[in-house]
Design a protein around this motif. Structure first.
Motif, PDB file in Angstrom:
ATOM      1  N   ASP A 174       4.583   4.047   5.105  1.00  0.00           N
ATOM      2  CA  ASP A 174       3.721   3.452   4.026  1.00  0.00           C
ATOM      3  C   ASP A 174       3.857   1.963   4.176  1.00  0.00           C
TER       4      ASP A 174
ATOM      5  N   LYS B 210       4.193   0.648   7.095  1.00  0.00           N
ATOM      6  CA  LYS B 210       3.846   0.151   8.494  1.00  0.00           C
ATOM      7  C   LYS B 210       4.912   0.027   9.554  1.00  0.00           C
TER       8      LYS B 210
ATOM      9  N   ASN C  85      -4.125  13.877  -2.710  1.00  0.00           N
ATOM     10  CA  ASN C  85      -4.526  12.630  -3.038  1.00  0.00           C
ATOM     11  C   ASN C  85      -4.431  11.654  -1.677  1.00  0.00           C
ATOM     12  N   PRO C  86      -5.428  11.703  -0.775  1.00  0.00           N
ATOM     13  CA  PRO C  86      -5.376  11.225   0.374  1.00  0.00           C
ATOM     14  C   PRO C  86      -5.098   9.564   0.283  1.00  0.00           C
ATOM     15  N   GLU C  87      -4.400   8.846   1.252  1.00  0.00           N
ATOM     16  CA  GLU C  87      -3.961   7.502   0.943  1.00  0.00           C
ATOM     17  C   GLU C  87      -4.804   6.816   2.057  1.00  0.00           C
ATOM     18  N   SER C  88      -5.139   5.684   1.685  1.00  0.00           N
ATOM     19  CA  SER C  88      -5.999   5.031   2.545  1.00  0.00           C
ATOM     20  C   SER C  88      -5.021   4.299   3.642  1.00  0.00           C
ATOM     21  N   GLY C  89      -5.771   4.340   4.828  1.00  0.00           N
ATOM     22  CA  GLY C  89      -5.037   3.930   6.194  1.00  0.00           C
ATOM     23  C   GLY C  89      -4.148   5.104   6.691  1.00  0.00           C
TER      24      GLY C  89
ATOM     25  N   LYS D 169      -3.643   9.234   7.756  1.00  0.00           N
ATOM     26  CA  LYS D 169      -4.492  10.398   8.348  1.00  0.00           C
ATOM     27  C   LYS D 169      -3.479  11.528   8.211  1.00  0.00           C
TER      28      LYS D 169
ATOM     29  N   ARG E  22      -0.763   6.555  10.813  1.00  0.00           N
ATOM     30  CA  ARG E  22      -1.677   5.684  10.548  1.00  0.00           C
ATOM     31  C   ARG E  22      -2.927   5.437  11.251  1.00  0.00           C
ATOM     32  N   GLU E  23      -4.167   4.671  10.738  1.00  0.00           N
ATOM     33  CA  GLU E  23      -5.272   4.781  11.549  1.00  0.00           C
ATOM     34  C   GLU E  23      -5.226   3.789  12.457  1.00  0.00           C
TER      35      GLU E  23
END
Length: 533
Positions: A251, A253, A273-277, A279, A507-508
């Motif tokens: 989270d 990074k 609950n998918p989290e932005s950034g 995958k 992470r993306e």
């Protein structure tokens, strides 16, 4: 996978990493930041285990995941699965119709990471060394069928087997067959500490605090020559004490990806609950979890006790309530997705039934309630293990036929105690050494099995296992493996509970994630790349 033990993973202390650009913790040799991968595996040296990363000693999924990055094998299972293909070798083939002689020719110009040539003699030395050391609880059983290793010139090696074995190319693809330099690995003793040297895709540098590895930096080996395509320059493996702290690092990074092992709660939360950034990648999994038995222990020596346990266990409840989407019920040692899988336990016992279990115990004149302690390890198979064993305890005790207690022990003490036979009933897991039904049957039923089980089936050992290994077409041995599964359901030397799914969060910007962990839970760091660079 002691592996391999299976196993699901482990733990270790962590020092806060010094962050570099893009949130990564290491610097690439070309100025780019290293890709950082989190794990909850642990690597600890102790008086009882001074050489955890020696290929002749280490036999756990986490250990093998370090070795796979650094030591090279003659063959490897290709991306996406299938039969083994040459890796350090340029060609490998059985030279007879009986699958008793296997010849490999090394790639030209093969070198160790220090630049020294890799020869056929190095291959022979490495294999002979594992057999000579013959480590208790080690992976040597995978090489037990080798009679002699012959070299022919600098590049050709021939393995003469005691009995036919069509699975031998798979065994050569495992780290036990890793090629190591004799200058770093003594012929008759283990290499202590954490350093690993070989001719694999990476060199490695461990960071150690108080006899524990806290991180490992893998750097591309400039001399590597093999079948793998290495898509990055550096990968750092950071070790966390638990999945929760690993998740926080993702989270914030501090890491780019977390692997073994995400908790069921983490996977469920990211699914719902998918989290932005971030995958979440779902992958097929072949990990299995089971109860093992010391069949000589008076508490479970009578197979009626083990059969009654098999009759009342509710696998669906364990899978759904404890592990959610990350597990599914397992009714055989061979998981679904592997050739020859059959639901032998369901075919024999059907749905959970107290009445049927009572009849089994009554017919065997077993007094009830049967007192048992279920042992489990507190720090090796993920955060759900304690909850799982409390659920198992309730299932058994609710029947009135059993008086069960549970006891948890740290893996460092648990595994030696299990091998010694200190536990009548114990929880274990298994990550396959290779994706073949042989590895889910012989590993439990053959001589020198990884559980050190006293259980013996002459039909399995003397007839069915050798018979299954004669078939080059693995699907042709399906009936043999079905008989082996039926024997396990009848005698219950082990009691399968569930089969795991695999989830990886990243992470993306990180590519190759879907290939970085295969169905056997093998970590393939060379597949990862940073698309933002």
């Amino acid at each position: 996978m002691n592996r391999k033990t299976l196993v699901l993973p482990a733990v270790v202390g962590l020092l806060a990493p010094a962050l570099a650009a893009c949130g990564a913790a290491g610097d690439g040799s070309d100025g780019r930041a290293a890709i950082v991968v989190g794990t909850t595996d642990q690597f600890v040296t102790s008086k009882a285990n001074p050489a955890p990363l020696d290929p002749a000693i280490g036999y756990e999924a986490g250990v093998w995941n370090v070795l796979r990055q650094t030591v090279q094998t003659l063959t490897h299972v290709p991306r996406g699965g299938g039969e083994p293909v040459p890796e350090a070798a340029e060609s490998c083939i059985f030279t007879d119709t009986q699958n008793e002689s296997y010849r490999c020719k090394l790639r030209a110009g093969l070198k160790f990471a220090d630049g020294k040539p890799v020869t056929a003699d190095d291959v022979k030395y490495s294999i002979d060394r594992v057999i000579r050391i013959n480590a208790a609880n080690g992976p040597v059983a995978l090489l037990a069928n080798i009679d002699t290793v012959e070299t022919r010139g600098e590049r050709e090696v021939v393995f003469h087997l005691r009995t036919p074995d069509a699975t031998f190319p798979y065994k050569l693809a495992t780290p036990v067959a890793g090629i190591v330099p004799r200058s770093k690995y003594a012929a008759k003793s283990a290499r202590t500490g954490f350093q690993v040297d070989g001719s694999g895709p990476y060199t490695m540098k461990p960071e150690v605090v108080h006899h524990r590895v806290v991180k490992v930096l893998f750097t591309r080996n400039p001399h590597y020559k093999g079948d793998l395509r290495v898509r990055n320059d550096e990968v750092e493996l950071d070790l966390f004490p638990d999945a929760k702290k690993m998740g926080k690092a993702l989270d914030s990074k501090k890491i780019d990806m977390m692997t073994r092992t995400m908790s069921p709660e983490q996977s469920r939360e990211l699914l719902e609950n998918p989290e932005s950034g971030i995958k979440l990648t779902e992958m097929s999994g072949l990990a299995v979890r089971f109860l093992g038995f010391d069949t000589k222990d008076p508490a479970v020596k009578n197979k009626a006790v083990r059969q009654a346990m098999a009759q009342v266990i509710d696998r669906g409840e364990i899978a759904s309530k404890v592990y959610g989407t990350t597990a599914e019920p397992l009714y055989s040692l061979i998981p679904s997705g592997i050739t020859a899988h059959t639901n032998s336990f369901y075919n024999k016992y059907g749905e959970p039934s107290t009445a049927k279990a009572a009849a089994i115990l009554h017919a065997a004149r077993i007094d009830t309630p049967v007192k048992l302690t279920l042992h489990y390890t507190t720090d090796h198979f993920g955060t759900g293990t304690a909850t799982e064993f409390e659920a198992l305890k309730k299932q058994f005790n609710d029947t009135g036929l059993f008086d069960v207690t549970v006891q948890g022990t740290a893996w460092e003490k648990y595994r030696p105690a299990q091998v010694r036979g200190d536990y009548a009933v114990y929880g274990m897991g298994w990550f396959p050494d290779f994706p073949d039904p042989d590895n889910f049957t012989a590993s439990f039923l053959d001589r020198n099995n990884f559980l050190n089980s006293p259980y013996t089936s002459d039909l399995a050992r003397k007839t069915l296992i050798p018979q299954s290994r004669r078939e080059s077409d693995r699907s042709a041995s399906a009936k043999t493996f079905q008989r082996l599964q039926d024997i396990v359901a009848q005698d219950v030397p082990v009691l399968p509970i569930w089969q795991g799914k695999q989830y990886v969060a990243s992470r993306e910007g990180l590519t190759g994630v879907e290939w970085a962990v295969n169905s056997s839970a093998d970590l393939q760091l060379w597949e990862l790349a940073d698309s933002t660079v």
